[in-house]
Design an enzyme around this catalytic site. Structure first.
Site, PDB file in Angstrom:
ATOM      1  N   HIS A   1      10.246  -0.226   7.833  1.00 14.30           N
ATOM      2  CA  HIS A   1      11.656  -0.619   7.932  1.00 14.30           C
ATOM      3  C   HIS A   1      12.372   0.178   9.014  1.00 14.30           C
ATOM      4  CE1 HIS A   1      12.329  -2.954   3.940  1.00 14.30           C
ATOM      5  NE2 HIS A   1      11.132  -3.177   4.431  1.00 14.30           N
TER       6      HIS A   1
ATOM      7  N   SER B   1      16.148   6.207  12.263  1.00 16.09           N
ATOM      8  CA  SER B   1      17.506   5.701  12.006  1.00 16.09           C
ATOM      9  C   SER B   1      17.683   5.341  10.529  1.00 16.09           C
ATOM     10  CB  SER B   1      17.818   4.492  12.889  1.00 16.09           C
ATOM     11  OG  SER B   1      16.794   3.522  12.799  1.00 16.09           O
TER      12      SER B   1
ATOM     13  N   ASP C   1      -0.382  -5.203  -6.027  1.00 15.61           N
ATOM     14  CA  ASP C   1      -1.800  -5.562  -6.188  1.00 15.61           C
ATOM     15  C   ASP C   1      -2.167  -5.246  -7.637  1.00 15.61           C
ATOM     16  OD1 ASP C   1      -4.553  -5.468  -6.445  1.00 15.61           O
ATOM     17  OD2 ASP C   1      -4.885  -4.171  -4.706  1.00 15.61           O
TER      18      ASP C   1
ATOM     19  N   ASP D   1      -6.994  -0.959  -0.283  1.00 14.52           N
ATOM     20  CA  ASP D   1      -8.233  -1.711  -0.072  1.00 14.52           C
ATOM     21  C   ASP D   1      -7.888  -3.167   0.214  1.00 14.52           C
ATOM     22  OD1 ASP D   1      -7.353  -2.673  -2.472  1.00 14.52           O
ATOM     23  OD2 ASP D   1      -8.991  -1.870  -3.668  1.00 14.52           O
TER      24      ASP D   1
END
Ligand code: HEM
Length: 333
Positions: A67, A77, A249, A257
């Site tokens: 980001h 920033s 996940d 992975d």
């Protein structure tokens, strides 16, 4: 003759003043070798302690870094705190869910470094190094990072909108956002494999599990049914408890992975944007490739994250080395 001589002399002086030498502006792997020889050692120590104490740190730092780089380039920033005069990037809507662990690991490293070599290492370099080390700590590839980024002078919440993808965007919109940062579809898919670790809040996928068709309370049929039912149970109270989150996940949540890609093939992709990549003809061959071959994904991820990590970096006088990562040195700016 004298006029010519003066002209040539002034032109060459101008060149010296206006164009800094390449070595000055280029990032290098051993940038801090002389000025802060223990830089990498200190990063590694702090990162290890923090990740062991708070295993969510790796995902937090990776999202924070991404980001940061997508808005104003990798210049820290995103770390600037808002004040009465400025609403900073981190207080933009999409960044409000950036977890504290990511900010904290950078602050801890900065504190340790300021004791050893004050005013030398930028917050932008700290975030790049910490992210790299954390990825490898949770099972991902270790890759070389070049240093010498300076910290930026600008951090505005309004600059964030439109530069970061949202899970409810169409795949074409997301592809365009990455393309605007010179990241192609392959690089986009490889990078988004980052969702092999970390969490998402229920609100990010609630429209896929509740009232999906608007006429009855069903779920998105592209979900694996058992998975959808589990998510519905997990998020049943999410409006009352907005912190409720699910693993990105579900099979190997803490391990970097290629399970994320295998999940997508089975309807176990959490966000609509994840699942869309498994369906669309532009991305599906890549999902299949990375699901079948982790080594290729690691190679492509490394290439793409290295590209991200030098995106729009500031060097020389275009930035500064902040004394603390959440504030510009000159508070008036
Ligand atoms: C394809 C476009 C992408 C979309 C739409 C997207 C969206 C999201 C959303 C909605 C979350 C959940 C945030 C929350 O509820 O706290 C998330 C988490 C995350 N994203 Fe992405 N993302 C994208 C690409 C990426 C990329 C390219 C990276 C890194 C290279 C990344 C790294 C992460 C990580 C590590 C997390 C977990 C954060 C945590 O556990 O604290 N994402 N993403």
């Amino acid at each position: 003759m004298a006029f010519h001589f003066h002209l040539i002399l002034s032109l060459s002086l101008l060149t010296l003043v206006v164009f800094p030498s390449k070595t000055q502006s280029r990032l290098t792997q051993n940038y801090y070798q002389k000025t802060c020889p223990d830089f990498e050692k200190i990063v590694q120590q702090v990162v290890t302690d923090k990740q062991l104490a708070s295993p969510t740190t790796a995902a937090a730092a990776l999202r924070l870094f991404f980001h940061d780089c997508m808005v104003e380039g990798c210049d820290a920033s995103v770390l600037i705190a808002s004040n009465a005069f400025n609403k900073a990037e981190r207080d933009s809507d999409i960044n409000l869910s950036l977890p504290g662990d990511g900010f904290e690991v950078v602050t801890r490293i900065k504190t340790a470094l300021e004791l050893q070599c004050p005013g030398i290492v930028s917050c932008a370099d700290i975030l790049a190094a910490a992210t790299r080390n954390l990825i490898s700590m949770v099972g991902g590839p270790y890759y070389p990072v070049r240093f010498g980024r300076k910290d930026g002078f600008v951090s505005k919440a309004e600059a964030v909108d439109g530069n970061l993808a949202r899970s409810n965007m169409s795949l074409s919109q997301i592809i365009n956002l990455f393309a605007a940062r010179k990241l192609n579809i392959k690089e986009m898919v490889a990078l988004t494999g980052a969702h092999t670790i970390g969490f998402s809040h229920c609100k990010e996928f609630s429209n896929r599990i509740f009232n999906f068709s608007k006429t009855s309370d069903d779920y998105d049929p592209s979900y694996n049914p058992k998975y959808a039912e589990g998510l519905r149970r997990l998020c049943a109270n999410y409006t009352k408890d907005p912190q409720m989150s699910a693993y990105n996940d579900v099979i190997t949540p803490g391990k970097f992975d290629n399970m994320y890609f295998k999940n997508l093939q089975k309807g176990l992709g959490l966000l609509a944007s994840d699942q869309a990549m498994a369906v669309d003809g532009r991305t599906r061959p890549l999902i299949d490739l990375y699901a079948a071959n982790q080594t290729i994904w690691f190679q492509d991820f490394v290439h793409a994250i290295q590209k991200v990590s030098v995106h729009n970096v500031k060097t020389g006088r275009k930035g500064e080395v902040r004394r603390r990562c959440d504030a510009f040195n000159n508070l008036k700016t």
